[in-house]
Write an enzyme that holds these catalytic residues in place. Structure first.
Site, PDB file in Angstrom:
ATOM      1  N   ILE A   3       8.961   7.101  -4.262  1.00  0.00           N
ATOM      2  CA  ILE A   3       8.835   8.394  -3.584  1.00  0.00           C
ATOM      3  C   ILE A   3      10.194   9.014  -3.282  1.00  0.00           C
ATOM      4  O   ILE A   3      10.286  10.215  -3.040  1.00  0.00           O
ATOM      5  CB  ILE A   3       8.020   8.279  -2.280  1.00  0.00           C
ATOM      6  CG1 ILE A   3       8.674   7.293  -1.298  1.00  0.00           C
ATOM      7  CG2 ILE A   3       6.582   7.902  -2.570  1.00  0.00           C
ATOM      8  CD1 ILE A   3       8.070   7.324   0.097  1.00  0.00           C
ATOM      9  N   TYR A   8       7.146  -2.013  12.201  1.00  0.00           N
ATOM     10  CA  TYR A   8       6.163  -1.292  11.391  1.00  0.00           C
ATOM     11  C   TYR A   8       5.614  -0.101  12.170  1.00  0.00           C
ATOM     12  O   TYR A   8       5.645   1.048  11.705  1.00  0.00           O
ATOM     13  CB  TYR A   8       5.031  -2.217  10.957  1.00  0.00           C
ATOM     14  CG  TYR A   8       3.836  -1.485  10.418  1.00  0.00           C
ATOM     15  CD1 TYR A   8       3.941  -0.715   9.256  1.00  0.00           C
ATOM     16  CD2 TYR A   8       2.603  -1.532  11.066  1.00  0.00           C
ATOM     17  CE1 TYR A   8       2.845  -0.016   8.764  1.00  0.00           C
ATOM     18  CE2 TYR A   8       1.511  -0.842  10.577  1.00  0.00           C
ATOM     19  CZ  TYR A   8       1.635  -0.087   9.435  1.00  0.00           C
ATOM     20  OH  TYR A   8       0.554   0.608   8.955  1.00  0.00           O
ATOM     21  N   PHE A  51      -7.289   2.559  12.686  1.00  0.00           N
ATOM     22  CA  PHE A  51      -7.461   1.305  13.399  1.00  0.00           C
ATOM     23  C   PHE A  51      -7.613   0.209  12.320  1.00  0.00           C
ATOM     24  O   PHE A  51      -6.785   0.126  11.437  1.00  0.00           O
ATOM     25  CB  PHE A  51      -8.579   1.419  14.433  1.00  0.00           C
ATOM     26  CG  PHE A  51      -8.073   2.090  15.700  1.00  0.00           C
ATOM     27  CD1 PHE A  51      -7.948   1.378  16.872  1.00  0.00           C
ATOM     28  CD2 PHE A  51      -7.638   3.409  15.677  1.00  0.00           C
ATOM     29  CE1 PHE A  51      -7.414   1.968  18.014  1.00  0.00           C
ATOM     30  CE2 PHE A  51      -7.105   4.013  16.817  1.00  0.00           C
ATOM     31  CZ  PHE A  51      -6.997   3.285  17.983  1.00  0.00           C
ATOM     32  N   ILE A  68      -9.572 -18.873  14.237  1.00  0.00           N
ATOM     33  CA  ILE A  68      -9.770 -17.926  15.334  1.00  0.00           C
ATOM     34  C   ILE A  68      -8.596 -18.113  16.274  1.00  0.00           C
ATOM     35  O   ILE A  68      -8.455 -19.154  16.921  1.00  0.00           O
ATOM     36  CB  ILE A  68     -11.107 -18.169  16.056  1.00  0.00           C
ATOM     37  CG1 ILE A  68     -12.278 -17.869  15.116  1.00  0.00           C
ATOM     38  CG2 ILE A  68     -11.195 -17.301  17.313  1.00  0.00           C
ATOM     39  CD1 ILE A  68     -13.643 -18.062  15.753  1.00  0.00           C
TER      40      ILE A  68
END
Length: 330
Positions: free
Chosen positions: A53, A142, A170, A208
């Site tokens: 880009i 980020y 999200f 988890i």
């Protein structure tokens, strides 16, 4: 036919948006470096250019050759952990290169841009659901890089009349309904693909990370948005820019959330497999609940999530993973 330049159009969300634009009667033109994108994710009948880009000459030539009238800007590095380890890379790839890209667009007369932003701009919010007016205090490079770009778009609007919308995603999830497109990252960090890779036997178990959150089942809650609903949000944003909508940022979520345990249990039900689970310590900095407030995008852009119930998200993702157990390249 309006030609829309899609930077990063061979990536996960970009490729689904390219397909949606094509179906909606637009002429998508894809520019992708293929560092993280996949050529096979873009149909052969779509104009495709491989490159950076920040290559002013390439971008200028594409705009002139294809008669581009607007752009959707996805191209970016997007791994939170990598951004912490290599912040300079993220400020170069995301911020500096986007600045070059925007300058080229404006010089070539393209002044309408939809920007792929993120809920990571909010950091750890004090209140949920999170409204667009909430404080933006990113906790990683980020998120900081995306917020810097949003801020630059505001000043480009003041100086040059840029018309822009930033969509703060999200948790993007799911895949094309026919399983033709899906999520294929070399370094996978997202929960749902990791669970489904475990179901395929590519991983021993799904971890988890934390069972002591202040939530009903002790695992953290996130707002999952189907990639097809995300793609539709970009089309609505383009239409709104044509209609003179005020520039600014919009959340793209559902206004509700699912816990990690709920996601794992739904994956077990959809796949019919008893997916092995390991409970581990929570990661530092993970909030209990991250859910979007979505009234603004619903009222202003007329957008509504249609595919973002958890069962549809996981069914479509599972369809993709079954058809492409090793991703696009194999």
């Amino acid at each position: 036919m309006k030609k829309i330049l899609i930077s990063g159009g061979a990536g996960y969300i970009g490729s689904h948006t390219v397909q949606a634009l094509s179906k909606a009667g637009y002429g998508p033109v894809v520019l992708d470096s293929l560092i993280t994108g996949h050529r096979k994710a873009v149909s052969k009948n779509i104009s495709f250019y491989q490159g950076d880009i920040a290559d002013d000459g390439l971008v200028s030539n594409i705009i002139k050759k294809e008669n581009v009238s607007a752009a959707i800007h996805f191209a970016a590095r997007s791994l939170v952990g990598e951004s912490v380890q290599k912040p300079d890379l993220y400020f170069e790839e995301n911020v500096a290169k986007t600045n070059r890209f925007m300058s080229t667009l404006l010089k070539c007369g393209v002044n309408k841009v939809v920007f792929s932003s993120t809920a990571a701009t909010y950091g750890n919010p004090e209140v949920t659901p999170i409204a667009e007016e909430s404080g933006t205090e990113p906790i990683n490079p980020y998120g900081a890089s995306k917020l810097m770009i949003e801020q630059s778009l505001y000043w480009l609007e003041q100086a040059y009349g840029l018309k822009w919308v930033a969509l703060r995603y999200f948790n993007a999830a799911g895949a094309a309904l026919d399983g033709s497109l899906g999520e294929d990252h070399t370094t996978e960090t997202h929960l749902i693909p990791l669970i489904l890779k475990t179901a395929l036997g590519h991983r021993e178990a799904i971890s988890i990370l934390g069972t002591d959150y202040n939530t009903p089942d002790g695992t953290c809650i996130r707002d999952y948005i189907h990639v097809l609903d995300l793609a539709e949000a970009h089309i609505r944003a383009l239409e709104a820019l044509d209609q003179g909508v005020a520039c600014g940022a919009y959340n793209v979520g559902t206004g509700a959330g699912y816990s990690v345990r709920e996601v794992v249990n739904m994956a077990k039900r959809v796949t019919g497999m008893d997916i092995p689970v390991v409970e581990a310590h929570r990661r530092a900095g993970d909030p209990d609940v991250l859910v979007a407030k979505v009234e603004k995008i619903q009222k202003t852009l007329g957008w509504q999530a249609r595919y973002s119930d958890l069962e549809t998200i996981i069914k479509t993702a599972w369809e993709w993973h079954q058809k492409h157990p090793h991703g696009y390249e194999k």
